[in-house]
Design an enzyme around this catalytic site. Structure first.
Site, PDB file in Angstrom:
ATOM      1  CD  GLU A  90      26.349  25.779 -22.458  1.00  0.00           C
ATOM      2  OE1 GLU A  90      26.218  24.560 -22.568  1.00  0.00           O
ATOM      3  OE2 GLU A  90      26.780  26.335 -21.407  1.00  0.00           O
ATOM      4  CB  CYS A 113      23.461  21.287 -17.944  1.00  0.00           C
ATOM      5  SG  CYS A 113      22.897  23.004 -17.816  1.00  0.00           S
TER       6      CYS A 113
END
Length: 406
Positions: A90, A113
């Site tokens: 990301e 996460c």
């Protein structure tokens, strides 16, 4: 949390992909689209998975993850997680997208996460970038994440869709999922047999070629296990020939430390090596030195940067526990089944959750009575979703194995 976890990875499902001499595994079929998803979402998620696979063999103990950011039908950011300690997918995608990420859709093959480990939480990075929507391939089984990343995004007002191309995304991260859920590395068992069922040496001239199935297997596994018999008879290098491959840890299971120091596997300039033996074997090695003088084999191996470990109990459980402690996601056992069982005991296929079996059926006849590596009739496992093809003259059979109900 039921609305988050579409279909979780189940370690107790007795399925093992059986891949017989293939260079590339068959992709899982696309799964049905979850509510709120479109065909475009599925297309971009497959692109995210393609990006994730660029890091094949490099991410352990982390999973392979890819991310694509799309705005007004155009890809504005792409990224994948290159290796442990490096930024996540990301982050790279958001860097490329820049300010255009605001209001865009981010496609991530694995749930972002939500905790600070070696890197900051990706869920917060997506929130700060003010993306309008996040499409997640599959929820992370890690209890540190486990739906919390999705929850963080939703609480921040980001629209989230979970489960797009879920089967494909879970397959891409299957070794990571397996290690997290079972506390054991994902196990692949490879052997070669002739058309008439006889066992063949696990190494041949084709195995060292770049692009071969075996070279890819070594690239994608964190460790490869052989016995000292293989070292003595075949003298393999056990190194992937793929460009830029991270070489697996070469693990030699030895009944004694009477080993040939000039073997290729003890040259650690190209890849690491670990010798696992019985604790008594190390004691005998020391006793022999005290009687006859000279230097112990353990010392000689250590001087070549080979790690030597003595186990009190030589069995597969103990070996896998040791490799789990070293944070390995995947382990390839590359020896005759009968040979491995002679060292580590019976290999129960469904004992550790999903396992892959790679059986190479070579187009040769042994012409003798030697039985090939097989299971007793009462232990026969059924294959499901079987496909067949040919690779370099070898027959490839791919399917999933399930343990028969008792």
């Amino acid at each position: 949390m039921a609305s988050v976890a579409a279909t979780p990875f189940n370690s107790r499902t007795s399925r093992a992909r059986v891949l017989q001499c293939s260079s590339i595994a068959t992709e899982p079929e696309s799964t049905a689209l979850p509510e709120g998803a479109t065909l475009e979402d599925a297309k971009y998620m497959r692109m995210a998975v393609e990006l994730a696979r660029k890091a094949l063999g490099h991410t352990s103990p982390n999973p392979m993850v890819g991310c694509v950011i799309v705005k007004d039908g155009q890809m504005i950011g792409r990224g994948f997680h290159p290796k442990a300690g490096e930024p996540h997918a990301e982050v790279f995608a958001l860097r490329e997208a820049g300010k255009n990420a605001q209001g865009a859709t981010a496609y991530v093959s694995l749930e972002p996460c939500n905790h600070t480990g070696r890197t900051p939480p990706c869920s917060q990075a997506l929130v700060r970038a003010r993306v309008g929507r996040v499409v997640v391939g599959t929820v992370d089984p890690n209890p540190l994440v486990g739906g919390k990343g999705v929850e963080t995004l939703r609480k921040a007002g980001v629209k989230v869709v979970v489960g797009v191309e879920q089967t494909l995304c879970q397959a891409t991260a299957e070794t990571f999922f397996h290690r997290i859920v079972t506390k054991k590395p994902f196990l692949t068992l490879r052997y070669i047999m002739s058309l008439d069922g006889a066992g063949l040496p696990s190494q041949d001239k084709r195995t060292s070629q770049a692009g071969s199935h075996y070279s890819h297997l070594l690239q994608e596994n964190d460790a490869v296990i052989v016995t000292d018999t293989c070292i003595l008879e075949d003298n393999p290098k056990l190194l992937s020939s793929e460009a830029g491959a991270k070489q697996p840890l070469r693990v030699v299971i030895a009944k004694s430390l009477e080993l040939p120091l000039d073997s290729h596997v003890f040259d650690t300039s190209a890849g690491p090596t670990l010798v696992i033996t019985d604790a008594d074997a190390i004691s005998k090695d020391v006793q022999n030195v005290s009687k006859h003088g000279g230097e112990s084999m353990e010392s000689l191996l250590t001087s070549k940067a080979v790690d030597v470990v003595g186990l009190n109990s030589m069995n597969l459980d103990a070996v896998l526990d040791l490799l789990y402690q070293r944070e390995f996601n995947s382990v390839l056992i590359d020896s005759m089944v009968s040979d491995i069982e002679n060292y580590l005991g019976p290999l129960a296929l469904s004992e550790y959750g999903p396992q892959k079996v790679v059986a190479v059926i070579s187009p040769v006849l042994r012409g003798d009575k030697q039985p090939g590596p097989g299971l007793q009739l009462e232990d026969v496992l059924d294959l499901e979703r079987v496909t067949t093809r040919v690779c370099g003259g070898d027959v490839i059979v791919e399917g999933y194995v399930s343990k028969r109900p008792s």
